[in-house]
Design a protein around this motif. Structure first.
Motif, PDB file in Angstrom:
ATOM      1  N   TYR A 116       0.832  -1.209   0.000  1.00 37.08           N
ATOM      2  CA  TYR A 116       0.000   0.000   0.000  1.00 37.08           C
ATOM      3  C   TYR A 116       0.868   1.262   0.000  1.00 37.08           C
ATOM      4  O   TYR A 116       0.634   2.189  -0.785  1.00 37.08           O
ATOM      5  CB  TYR A 116      -0.903  -0.038   1.245  1.00 37.08           C
ATOM      6  N   VAL A 120       0.800   4.217  -2.843  1.00 36.74           N
ATOM      7  CA  VAL A 120       0.483   5.616  -2.526  1.00 36.74           C
ATOM      8  C   VAL A 120       1.632   6.515  -2.966  1.00 36.74           C
ATOM      9  O   VAL A 120       1.427   7.570  -3.588  1.00 36.74           O
ATOM     10  CB  VAL A 120       0.200   5.777  -1.007  1.00 36.74           C
ATOM     11  N   GLY A 123       1.726   7.222  -6.537  1.00 34.35           N
ATOM     12  CA  GLY A 123       0.566   7.951  -7.066  1.00 34.35           C
ATOM     13  C   GLY A 123      -0.384   7.058  -7.836  1.00 34.35           C
ATOM     14  O   GLY A 123      -1.128   7.531  -8.711  1.00 34.35           O
ATOM     15  N   ARG A 125      -3.635   4.848  -8.783  1.00 36.29           N
ATOM     16  CA  ARG A 125      -5.061   5.038  -8.555  1.00 36.29           C
ATOM     17  C   ARG A 125      -5.582   3.775  -7.883  1.00 36.29           C
ATOM     18  O   ARG A 125      -5.480   2.683  -8.444  1.00 36.29           O
ATOM     19  CB  ARG A 125      -5.749   5.281  -9.891  1.00 36.29           C
ATOM     20  N   PHE A 140      -9.210  10.041   1.588  1.00 34.91           N
ATOM     21  CA  PHE A 140      -8.229   9.933   0.508  1.00 34.91           C
ATOM     22  C   PHE A 140      -8.000  11.285  -0.168  1.00 34.91           C
ATOM     23  O   PHE A 140      -6.881  11.584  -0.590  1.00 34.91           O
ATOM     24  CB  PHE A 140      -8.650   8.855  -0.494  1.00 34.91           C
ATOM     25  N   LYS A 143      -5.476  13.146   1.740  1.00 33.70           N
ATOM     26  CA  LYS A 143      -4.113  12.617   1.541  1.00 33.70           C
ATOM     27  C   LYS A 143      -3.613  12.846   0.122  1.00 33.70           C
ATOM     28  O   LYS A 143      -2.467  12.544  -0.198  1.00 33.70           O
ATOM     29  CB  LYS A 143      -4.116  11.091   1.764  1.00 33.70           C
ATOM     30  N   VAL A 145      -4.672  11.149  -2.434  1.00 38.12           N
ATOM     31  CA  VAL A 145      -4.605   9.849  -3.116  1.00 38.12           C
ATOM     32  C   VAL A 145      -5.820   9.704  -4.030  1.00 38.12           C
ATOM     33  O   VAL A 145      -6.951   9.941  -3.610  1.00 38.12           O
ATOM     34  CB  VAL A 145      -4.592   8.696  -2.075  1.00 38.12           C
ATOM     35  N   HIS A 146      -5.567   9.332  -5.268  1.00 38.22           N
ATOM     36  CA  HIS A 146      -6.671   9.142  -6.219  1.00 38.22           C
ATOM     37  C   HIS A 146      -7.308   7.782  -5.994  1.00 38.22           C
ATOM     38  O   HIS A 146      -6.595   6.782  -5.927  1.00 38.22           O
ATOM     39  CB  HIS A 146      -6.161   9.234  -7.661  1.00 38.22           C
TER      40      HIS A 146
END
Ligand code: AMP
Length: 226
Positions: A116, A120, A123, A125, A140, A143, A145-146
């Motif tokens: 994980y 992240v 980048g 998705r 998310f 953060k 994160v997409h």
């Protein structure tokens, strides 16, 4: 709804079980056991107080729209309820007290072999399965994160095991469910506990009945924390 009766909405299970001692502290005994009774409206030793059993996610709706005067529901349920109606806390739901019961946490979990942190960092998705779409989206987004959110209504643990999702956002208590499905907790989003909710108009009309219940709950919560 009779103006002479106070109706408390609870969901079966942990919330019901952990609210019973608070009711007792307010001098209220529920006279039927939801494990053995099929009734959805439970009488109490007080002719002017009754309990209705509803699905956890329906508690805010019952209280807001007058099917019940007060209720107990998780912070997760309240956040998702608010989000479904535009995001701001609903004016029709007064939240006087965190009861500190049915404690757990909202977390992100992934299969043990999924990196994980790396995903992240790179980048990537992420496909995230959850029942708690508002909480997951906000987390998310904060953060950066997409994510593609996949809304589920049943067991979320199954989603990563079948390839439906990379990660899940779910409630974790002991962690046993995650462990049994070879999932690991990688982020703790927030601590969850159950809150008391009251309809402001019920408090106005039925204040003499409802206020002593809130006060007794508050005192019981305080005493337990002391
Ligand atoms: P555990 O195995 O003890 O970590 O419990 C996790 C399972 O129980 C998950 O399926 C959660 O959705 C559910 N769960 C745990 N705590 C709560 C809670 N306070 N309210 C509702 N569901 C919960």
């Amino acid at each position: 709804m009779s103006p002479d009766t106070v109706t408390l909405a609870l969901s079966k299970g942990r919330i019901f079980d952990e609210t019973l001692p608070l009711l007792r502290a307010a001098g209220i005994e529920v006279l039927e056991d939801p494990q053995t009774s099929r009734k959805l409206i439970l009488p109490t030793n007080r002719p002017d107080v009754r309990v209705v059993l509803v699905r956890a996610t329906d508690v805010p709706t019952y209280v807001e729209h007058g099917g019940a005067d007060l209720g107990v529901c998780g912070k997760d349920t309240l956040i998702e309820h608010d989000a479904a109606w535009g995001g701001a806390a609903r004016a029709g739901l007064y939240r006087p007290l965190d009861l500190g019961i049915a404690r757990c946490r909202m977390s992100v979990a992934v299969p043990a072999d999924f990196d994980y942190a790396r995903a992240v960092r790179q980048g990537a998705r992420l496909r995230v399965a959850t029942k708690y779409v508002a909480i997951a989206r906000e987390f998310f987004a904060s953060k950066g994160v997409h994510v593609d959110l996949i809304k589920l209504y049943g067991s979320m643990e199954l989603a990563p095991l079948t390839g439906l999702a990379d990660a899940i956002v779910d409630l974790v208590s002991t962690g046993n469910t995650l462990k049994a499905n070879r999932l690991v907790e990688v982020e703790r989003i927030m601590d969850i506990s159950s809150q008391l909710v009251v309809r402001p108009t019920a408090l106005k009309v039925q204040g003499a009945r409802i206020r002593p219940i809130i006060d007794a709950f508050r005192e019981a919560v305080r005493a337990r924390g002391a």
